[in-house]
Each structure stands twice: as structure tokens, then as C-alpha cells.
Motif scaffolding. Structure first.
Motif, PDB file in Angstrom:
ATOM      1  N   VAL A 263       0.851  -1.194   0.000  1.00  0.00           N
ATOM      2  CA  VAL A 263       0.000   0.000   0.000  1.00  0.00           C
ATOM      3  C   VAL A 263       0.883   1.240   0.000  1.00  0.00           C
ATOM      4  N   ARG A 264       0.270   2.361  -0.343  1.00  0.00           N
ATOM      5  CA  ARG A 264       0.960   3.647  -0.299  1.00  0.00           C
ATOM      6  C   ARG A 264       0.828   4.262   1.092  1.00  0.00           C
ATOM      7  N   PRO A 265       1.717   5.175   1.464  1.00  0.00           N
ATOM      8  CA  PRO A 265       1.568   5.870   2.750  1.00  0.00           C
ATOM      9  C   PRO A 265       0.223   6.593   2.833  1.00  0.00           C
ATOM     10  N   ASP A 266      -0.369   6.580   4.005  1.00  0.00           N
ATOM     11  CA  ASP A 266      -1.684   7.183   4.268  1.00  0.00           C
ATOM     12  C   ASP A 266      -2.808   6.496   3.496  1.00  0.00           C
ATOM     13  N   GLY A 267      -2.567   5.292   3.019  1.00  0.00           N
ATOM     14  CA  GLY A 267      -3.601   4.558   2.296  1.00  0.00           C
ATOM     15  C   GLY A 267      -4.584   3.888   3.238  1.00  0.00           C
ATOM     16  N   ILE A 268      -5.786   3.641   2.735  1.00  0.00           N
ATOM     17  CA  ILE A 268      -6.825   2.953   3.496  1.00  0.00           C
ATOM     18  C   ILE A 268      -6.912   1.519   2.986  1.00  0.00           C
ATOM     19  N   ILE A 269      -6.826   0.560   3.904  1.00  0.00           N
ATOM     20  CA  ILE A 269      -6.871  -0.846   3.543  1.00  0.00           C
ATOM     21  C   ILE A 269      -8.306  -1.335   3.633  1.00  0.00           C
ATOM     22  N   LEU A 270      -8.853  -1.765   2.509  1.00  0.00           N
ATOM     23  CA  LEU A 270     -10.202  -2.316   2.459  1.00  0.00           C
ATOM     24  C   LEU A 270     -10.134  -3.843   2.576  1.00  0.00           C
ATOM     25  N   LEU A 271     -11.272  -4.432   2.881  1.00  0.00           N
ATOM     26  CA  LEU A 271     -11.324  -5.885   3.025  1.00  0.00           C
ATOM     27  C   LEU A 271     -10.941  -6.584   1.724  1.00  0.00           C
ATOM     28  N   LYS A 272     -11.390  -6.039   0.595  1.00  0.00           N
ATOM     29  CA  LYS A 272     -11.083  -6.658  -0.691  1.00  0.00           C
ATOM     30  C   LYS A 272      -9.592  -6.583  -1.016  1.00  0.00           C
ATOM     31  N   ASP A 273      -8.883  -5.619  -0.406  1.00  0.00           N
ATOM     32  CA  ASP A 273      -7.447  -5.500  -0.634  1.00  0.00           C
ATOM     33  C   ASP A 273      -6.661  -6.557   0.115  1.00  0.00           C
ATOM     34  N   ILE A 274      -7.100  -6.853   1.315  1.00  0.00           N
ATOM     35  CA  ILE A 274      -6.306  -7.707   2.187  1.00  0.00           C
ATOM     36  C   ILE A 274      -6.770  -9.161   2.186  1.00  0.00           C
ATOM     37  N   ALA A 275      -7.941  -9.429   1.595  1.00  0.00           N
ATOM     38  CA  ALA A 275      -8.461 -10.794   1.649  1.00  0.00           C
ATOM     39  C   ALA A 275      -9.289 -11.122   0.419  1.00  0.00           C
ATOM     40  N   GLN A 276      -9.348 -12.417   0.116  1.00  0.00           N
ATOM     41  CA  GLN A 276     -10.298 -12.930  -0.860  1.00  0.00           C
ATOM     42  C   GLN A 276     -11.602 -13.207  -0.126  1.00  0.00           C
ATOM     43  N   VAL A 277     -12.703 -12.797  -0.707  1.00  0.00           N
ATOM     44  CA  VAL A 277     -13.990 -12.869  -0.015  1.00  0.00           C
ATOM     45  C   VAL A 277     -14.991 -13.637  -0.871  1.00  0.00           C
TER      46      VAL A 277
ATOM     47  N   TYR B   7      -8.261  -0.547   8.014  1.00  0.00           N
ATOM     48  CA  TYR B   7      -7.094   0.099   8.630  1.00  0.00           C
ATOM     49  C   TYR B   7      -6.648   1.263   7.756  1.00  0.00           C
ATOM     50  N   ARG B   8      -6.152   2.286   8.417  1.00  0.00           N
ATOM     51  CA  ARG B   8      -5.571   3.426   7.706  1.00  0.00           C
ATOM     52  C   ARG B   8      -4.093   3.538   8.086  1.00  0.00           C
TER      53      ARG B   8
ATOM     54  N   ASN C 179       7.233   1.034   7.832  1.00  0.00           N
ATOM     55  CA  ASN C 179       7.111   0.347   6.528  1.00  0.00           C
ATOM     56  C   ASN C 179       6.453  -1.037   6.607  1.00  0.00           C
ATOM     57  N   ILE C 180       6.121  -1.515   7.816  1.00  0.00           N
ATOM     58  CA  ILE C 180       5.499  -2.831   7.946  1.00  0.00           C
ATOM     59  C   ILE C 180       4.326  -2.757   8.932  1.00  0.00           C
ATOM     60  N   VAL C 181       3.187  -3.341   8.514  1.00  0.00           N
ATOM     61  CA  VAL C 181       2.021  -3.459   9.386  1.00  0.00           C
ATOM     62  C   VAL C 181       1.540  -4.901   9.300  1.00  0.00           C
ATOM     63  N   VAL C 182       1.229  -5.494  10.450  1.00  0.00           N
ATOM     64  CA  VAL C 182       0.681  -6.851  10.486  1.00  0.00           C
ATOM     65  C   VAL C 182      -0.769  -6.772  10.947  1.00  0.00           C
ATOM     66  N   ILE C 183      -1.668  -7.306  10.126  1.00  0.00           N
ATOM     67  CA  ILE C 183      -3.094  -7.309  10.456  1.00  0.00           C
ATOM     68  C   ILE C 183      -3.524  -8.739  10.752  1.00  0.00           C
TER      69      ILE C 183
ATOM     70  N   ALA D  77     -14.019  -6.602  12.847  1.00  0.00           N
ATOM     71  CA  ALA D  77     -14.535  -5.466  12.073  1.00  0.00           C
ATOM     72  C   ALA D  77     -15.748  -5.868  11.238  1.00  0.00           C
ATOM     73  N   ILE D  78     -15.712  -7.091  10.692  1.00  0.00           N
ATOM     74  CA  ILE D  78     -16.840  -7.542   9.871  1.00  0.00           C
ATOM     75  C   ILE D  78     -18.082  -7.731  10.726  1.00  0.00           C
ATOM     76  N   THR D  79     -17.950  -8.423  11.849  1.00  0.00           N
ATOM     77  CA  THR D  79     -19.117  -8.697  12.698  1.00  0.00           C
ATOM     78  C   THR D  79     -19.664  -7.430  13.361  1.00  0.00           C
ATOM     79  N   LYS D  80     -18.802  -6.445  13.538  1.00  0.00           N
ATOM     80  CA  LYS D  80     -19.276  -5.184  14.115  1.00  0.00           C
ATOM     81  C   LYS D  80     -20.164  -4.438  13.132  1.00  0.00           C
TER      82      LYS D  80
END
Length: 206
Positions: free
Chosen positions: A15-29, A45-46, A53-57, A65-68
Motif C-alpha cells: 500500500v501507499r503511505p496514508d492509504g486505506i486498507i479495504l477488506l477486498k485489498d487484504i483478503a479474498q472474499v 485500517y488506515r 514500513n510494515i504493518v501486520v493485520i 470489524a466484519i461482525t461489528k
């Protein structure tokens, strides 16, 4: 009636700096069509400057987040428990003098390594002996034998590494690529274990 959603986290995401991570970006659904689109656009996540330079989700954070947002959904996770997010900044242009310096050092280092190996195994004496056995003559510089050997050494390196500059000779990975792949896996496992706050709990943690 509860609907079931299946998610599979990607191993690595850029991802780029200050990017927003969507569910479709991080997972197959996999979900029903009526909820698939809003589900895939769910923001998880933002990226901020604190993330470096590294984030672990963790998958638990994703399920939470989905169930909420969609409390009537049943979430089934398949695959890895963490996704590694790499924050990619703009690459600097390669400096030509620096490139030439590194290339020169690598060239000299490789040449010295080959020469030292040949000296350790007495390659020159072996070549002289083989030339004498084949021709029956003694020659201190059997170029007719040494030149093809040198060309074959270079061709052998090309075949071994399976590359001619950026062109791959075949689809089989080279030994260097396999070692780099194994190193990357070990690095990702280390990052997933040590950078994921959910994977460890210390005695003083609440």
C-alpha cells in the motif's frame, strides 16, 4: 437467518503511505451477491506515519470489524492468520556512479572467488596434466583447452542462475531465487510473530 462469509487473508499486501486498507485489498472474499460489494468495501485500517514500513493485520481484527458492521454474518476464515502490509514509498532513482561502483566491486569479488577456488584445487596443474594426457605434448599455456573452459564456466553460470540479464531461460526458478524465497518466508514469519501485538502477551500487559 445468518449468512456465511468465507475470507482468506493474502500473505502480503503493498500500500501507499496514508492509504486505506479495504477488506477486498487484504483478503479474498466469498459471500452472497447482496452483501458482497459493501463487505468488500469495508475499511479495516488506515496507514499512518507511525506504522513505518510494515504493518501486520491479524485475522481476528478482520473478523471483529466484519461482525461489528454486519452482526448477522457468520465469518469463516481459511488460510493464514496474519497478513503483512508493506508500506511502499516512492523509489529513488538509481545513481549511475553508485551502480557502477557496486557492479565493479561485485565483478572483482566474483573474479577473486573463482581464481582463489582454482588455486586451492590446483586447477592449472590439472589442466596441464589433462592436456598432456590427451595430446602427448607439454605446454605451459594450453590455450586451446583453457579458452573453451573459461567460456564454459560463464555459460554454466548463466544456466545455473537461469537468467540472461532480465530474461529467464525457462520457468524453473534458479537456486538463488529459491534461497531468496526461503529467506523472505523466514522474514515474514518473524515479522508476523514479533510485529503482531495479538500474538504475544507479556506478564505486565492488561
Amino acid at each position: 437467518m445468518e449468512k456465511t462469509v468465507y475470507i482468506r487473508l493474502r500473505h502480503r499486501l503493498q500500500v501507499r503511505p496514508d492509504g486505506i486498507i479495504l477488506l477486498k485489498d487484504i483478503a479474498q472474499v466469498i459471500a452472497d451477491e447482496d452483501i458482497s460489494e459493501p463487505l468488500c468495501k469495508l475499511a479495516l485500517y488506515r496507514v499512518t506515519d507511525k506504522d513505518q514500513n510494515i504493518v501486520v493485520i491479524d485475522v481476528m481484527k478482520v473478523i471483529r470489524a466484519i461482525t461489528k458492521t454486519f452482526p448477522k454474518l457468520e465469518v469463516q476464515s481459511i488460510g493464514p492468520a496474519q497478513a503483512i502490509v508493506e508500506v511502499v514509498t516512492k523509489k529513488r532513482k538509481v545513481s549511475l556512479p553508485l551502480f557502477l561502483l557496486v557492479w565493479f566491486l561485485l565483478f572483482i569479488g566474483a573474479a577473486l572467488a573463482i581464481m582463489n577456488f582454482h588455486e586451492d584445487v590446483s586447477m592449472q596443474a590439472v589442466q596441464l596434466r589433462i592436456y598432456t594426457i590427451i595430446t602427448g605434448e607439454v605446454d605451459s599455456k594450453p590455450l586451446i583447452f583453457q579458452i573453451p573452459y573459461s567460456i564454459g564456466l560463464g555459460l554454466g553460470m548463466i544456466i545455473f542462475f537461469n537468467h540472461v540479464f532480465k530474461k529467464r531461460l525457462n520457468e524453473e526458478p534458479s537456486p538463488l531465487e529459491v534461497e531468496m524465497f526461503n529467506y523472505q518466508l523466514d522474514l515474514d514469519n518473524y515479522v508476523a510473530l514479533h510485529e503482531n501485538k495479538e500474538s504475544m502477551k507479556r506478564i505486565d500487559d492488561n
